[in-house]
Design a protein around this motif. Structure first.
Motif, short mmCIF file in Angstrom:
data_model
loop_
_atom_site.label_atom_id
_atom_site.label_comp_id
_atom_site.label_asym_id
_atom_site.label_seq_id
_atom_site.Cartn_x
_atom_site.Cartn_y
_atom_site.Cartn_z
N SER A 1 -17.99 9.98 -12.67
CA SER A 1 -16.66 9.56 -13.46
C SER A 1 -17.42 8.23 -14.47
O SER A 1 -18.50 7.81 -14.45
CB SER A 1 -15.77 9.06 -12.57
OG SER A 1 -16.40 7.85 -11.74
N ASP B 1 -10.61 -1.52 -3.43
CA ASP B 1 -10.07 -0.42 -4.17
C ASP B 1 -8.74 -0.29 -4.34
O ASP B 1 -7.97 -0.36 -3.27
CB ASP B 1 -10.61 0.88 -3.84
CG ASP B 1 -12.19 1.06 -3.57
OD1 ASP B 1 -12.55 -0.09 -4.05
OD2 ASP B 1 -12.83 1.75 -3.28
N ARG C 1 0.08 1.64 -9.82
CA ARG C 1 0.95 2.79 -9.96
C ARG C 1 1.53 2.83 -11.38
O ARG C 1 2.02 1.87 -12.07
CB ARG C 1 2.07 2.63 -9.09
CG ARG C 1 2.84 3.87 -8.95
CD ARG C 1 3.65 3.99 -7.56
NE ARG C 1 4.68 2.82 -7.43
CZ ARG C 1 5.06 2.17 -6.47
NH1 ARG C 1 4.84 3.05 -5.24
NH2 ARG C 1 5.88 1.50 -6.34
N GLU D 1 -12.49 -0.32 -14.06
CA GLU D 1 -11.62 0.83 -13.60
C GLU D 1 -12.41 2.04 -13.79
O GLU D 1 -13.43 2.11 -14.28
CB GLU D 1 -10.62 0.92 -14.80
CG GLU D 1 -9.66 2.17 -14.91
CD GLU D 1 -8.46 2.26 -15.75
OE1 GLU D 1 -7.59 3.12 -15.41
OE2 GLU D 1 -8.39 1.11 -16.59
N GLU E 1 -11.25 -1.48 -9.14
CA GLU E 1 -11.95 -1.90 -8.10
C GLU E 1 -12.24 -3.29 -8.28
O GLU E 1 -12.37 -3.90 -9.38
CB GLU E 1 -13.03 -1.06 -7.79
CG GLU E 1 -12.89 0.51 -7.52
CD GLU E 1 -13.85 1.29 -7.07
OE1 GLU E 1 -13.56 2.35 -6.53
OE2 GLU E 1 -15.02 0.87 -7.38
N SER F 1 -11.69 9.28 -14.40
CA SER F 1 -12.61 10.57 -14.08
C SER F 1 -12.40 11.56 -15.07
O SER F 1 -12.80 12.56 -14.92
CB SER F 1 -11.85 11.11 -12.69
OG SER F 1 -10.74 10.92 -12.41
N ARG G 1 -3.69 4.62 -11.74
CA ARG G 1 -5.09 4.29 -12.12
C ARG G 1 -5.74 3.59 -11.21
O ARG G 1 -5.26 3.12 -10.19
CB ARG G 1 -4.99 3.07 -13.17
CG ARG G 1 -4.46 3.83 -14.65
CD ARG G 1 -3.81 2.29 -15.50
NE ARG G 1 -4.87 1.87 -16.13
CZ ARG G 1 -4.99 0.60 -16.81
NH1 ARG G 1 -3.62 0.32 -16.98
NH2 ARG G 1 -6.12 -0.17 -17.37
N GLU G 2 -7.14 3.87 -11.01
CA GLU G 2 -7.90 3.27 -10.07
C GLU G 2 -8.78 2.46 -10.54
O GLU G 2 -9.58 2.02 -11.35
CB GLU G 2 -8.86 4.27 -9.49
CG GLU G 2 -8.15 5.58 -8.78
CD GLU G 2 -9.16 6.55 -8.13
OE1 GLU G 2 -10.27 6.41 -7.39
OE2 GLU G 2 -9.18 7.75 -8.31
N GLN H 1 0.72 -1.18 0.12
CA GLN H 1 0.09 0.16 -0.02
C GLN H 1 0.68 1.14 0.24
O GLN H 1 2.14 1.29 0.29
CB GLN H 1 -0.75 -0.15 1.29
CG GLN H 1 -0.20 -0.44 2.59
CD GLN H 1 -1.20 -0.74 3.53
OE1 GLN H 1 -2.50 -0.46 3.59
NE2 GLN H 1 -0.96 -1.22 4.69
N PHE I 1 -4.82 0.98 -6.44
CA PHE I 1 -4.03 1.72 -7.26
C PHE I 1 -3.10 1.06 -8.16
O PHE I 1 -2.59 -0.02 -7.65
CB PHE I 1 -2.96 2.72 -6.46
CG PHE I 1 -3.96 3.70 -5.68
CD1 PHE I 1 -5.11 4.53 -6.30
CD2 PHE I 1 -3.67 4.03 -4.35
CE1 PHE I 1 -5.44 5.70 -5.53
CE2 PHE I 1 -4.17 5.05 -3.51
CZ PHE I 1 -5.03 5.75 -3.95
N SER J 1 -16.29 11.27 1.13
CA SER J 1 -14.83 12.02 0.96
C SER J 1 -15.00 13.50 1.87
O SER J 1 -14.49 14.54 1.28
CB SER J 1 -14.82 12.29 -0.57
OG SER J 1 -16.10 12.86 -1.22
N ASN K 1 -5.82 0.28 -1.74
CA ASN K 1 -6.10 1.51 -1.09
C ASN K 1 -7.13 1.36 0.11
O ASN K 1 -6.63 1.77 1.22
CB ASN K 1 -6.83 2.64 -2.16
CG ASN K 1 -7.25 3.77 -1.57
OD1 ASN K 1 -7.03 4.46 -0.60
ND2 ASN K 1 -8.30 4.46 -2.26
#
Length: 363
Positions: free
Chosen positions: A263, A299, A303, A244, A228, A247, A225-226, A150, A301, A190, A312
């Motif tokens: 998004s 979730d 890299r 993915e 899930e 956004s 990139r995000e 992480q 990342f 958030s 995450n």
């Protein structure tokens, strides 16, 4: 009567900032159920925290407003009577509870504890997993213990910050550099989060985060990139295809694109099969690390510099409208929204029966 229908208590609304989202979810869920198999009892919690219990429904409401259950205001006592009647020798009016609340008092283990006390099966994570999934610091420690990679982070409480903020700032700059993300440790949405790019904005961001929680976490910025992954199961959980979240405008023409307003979601995520497998494995590891049950969304990342997979967070009560990432991931993996509801109820009952079989000291 010969009525073998399963009675599901839908709990929605609540005092969190996601009250309206919760109503939309409850409406979608209520409309997806097969009423030949299930009947629904609505439990509405107002923004003030007042509970109202509705009558048994043989068909869904036709308008979202009806979810607010007009008529006399109920209270926690009435709701508890309905739930706890099973303990006093009567039959509980509900076979399984379905909490559709996000954030505080919904996915943090508190309402799960109430259902445990009432001895009623409920959908989703248990008390421990819900609490651990809500506290970002505890979650990260469990991930670290499980060997999941992480991003770097620091954390401290309000007393630490008052007593030695200078030292903490130096530590953050040393370990994480700028920019960093500053977050309250315990909020689902958030709220209270900001990005800091120098010492001055860091101090401001920490003070802001402390308005929402007694513990603050600082995370290094990762250019990534995000992605899930949805997890479903108890003892033998399964992972969905990854999806993915994009956004901005950096996407091409992928197999399935979904928009949730904020998004775009690309499902399946455009990653190599080997990366997809590693994401799914990591999602199951994360689920086990928090002792998850039922459902969880993990979730990650990816890299950009080296393609490394970093966890995450996990979400034990993921968004659940038909257009939310969690159900869409399963849809793309071959499980429809309605089939997913069936599976989740089956898992809730299975977990309950398993736990009922355990022996307690006083027996």
């Amino acid at each position: 009567m010969g009525n073998a229908k399963c009675t599901v208590g839908l709990v929605y609304g609540g005092k969190s900032g996601e009250h309206e989202v919760s109503l939309q979810t409850a409406y979608a869920v209520m409309n997806a159920f097969d009423y030949d198999k299930y009947e629904i009892i609505p439990f509405y919690i107002s923004k003030q925290g007042v509970w109202k219990v509705g009558a048994v429904l043989e068909a869904p409401f036709t308008a979202i407003e009806q979810l607010k259950l007009s008529g006399d205001a109920g209270d926690m006592g009435m709701a508890l009577n309905a739930l706890f009647s099973g303990l006093s020798g009567g039959d509980s009016i509900v076979d399984v509870m379905f909490p559709l609340l996000h954030g505080t008092n919904g996915e943090d283990g508190t309402i799960q504890g109430l259902f445990e006390m009432a001895n009623i099966p409920y959908i989703g994570a248990g008390v421990l997993a819900s609490s651990a999934g809500m506290d970002k610091v505890v979650m990260k420690k469990l991930f670290g213990e499980a060997g999941l990679e992480q991003c770097g982070y620091c954390y401290f409480n309000a007393a630490n910050w008052r007593q030695r903020s200078h030292e903490l700032i130096v530590g953050i700059e040393d370990k994480l550099g700028y920019p960093v993300f500053v977050k309250p440790a315990n909020l689902g949405s958030s709220v209270g989060i900001s990005k800091a790019s120098d010492k001055e904005s860091l101090i401001k961001a920490v003070d802001y985060a402390f308005r929402y929680d007694t513990k603050v976490i600082i995370e290094e910025f990762v250019d990534a990139r995000e992605v899930e992954v949805a997890v479903l199961g108890n003892e033998e959980p399964e992972a969905s295809v990854p999806g993915e979240i994009v956004s901005s405008g950096e996407y091409y023409d992928y197999a399935a694109k979904y928009t949730d307003g904020k998004s775009q979601m690309l499902i399946p995520a455009p990653v190599d099969p080997e990366v997809a497998d590693r994401l799914r494995e990591s999602a199951l590891l994360a689920f086990k690390a928090i002792e998850g049950s039922g459902i969880t969304r993990a979730d990650f990342f990816l890299r950009k510099s080296d393609g490394k997979i970093l966890i995450n967070e996990v979400n034990t009560m993921p968004g659940f409208t038909p257009f939310s990432m969690y159900p869409l991931l399963w849809r793309e993996t071959g499980v429809s929204y309605q089939a997913l509801l069936d599976r989740m109820i089956g898992l809730a009952l299975e977990r309950y029966r398993f736990r009922q079989g355990l022996k307690y000291d006083n027996e």
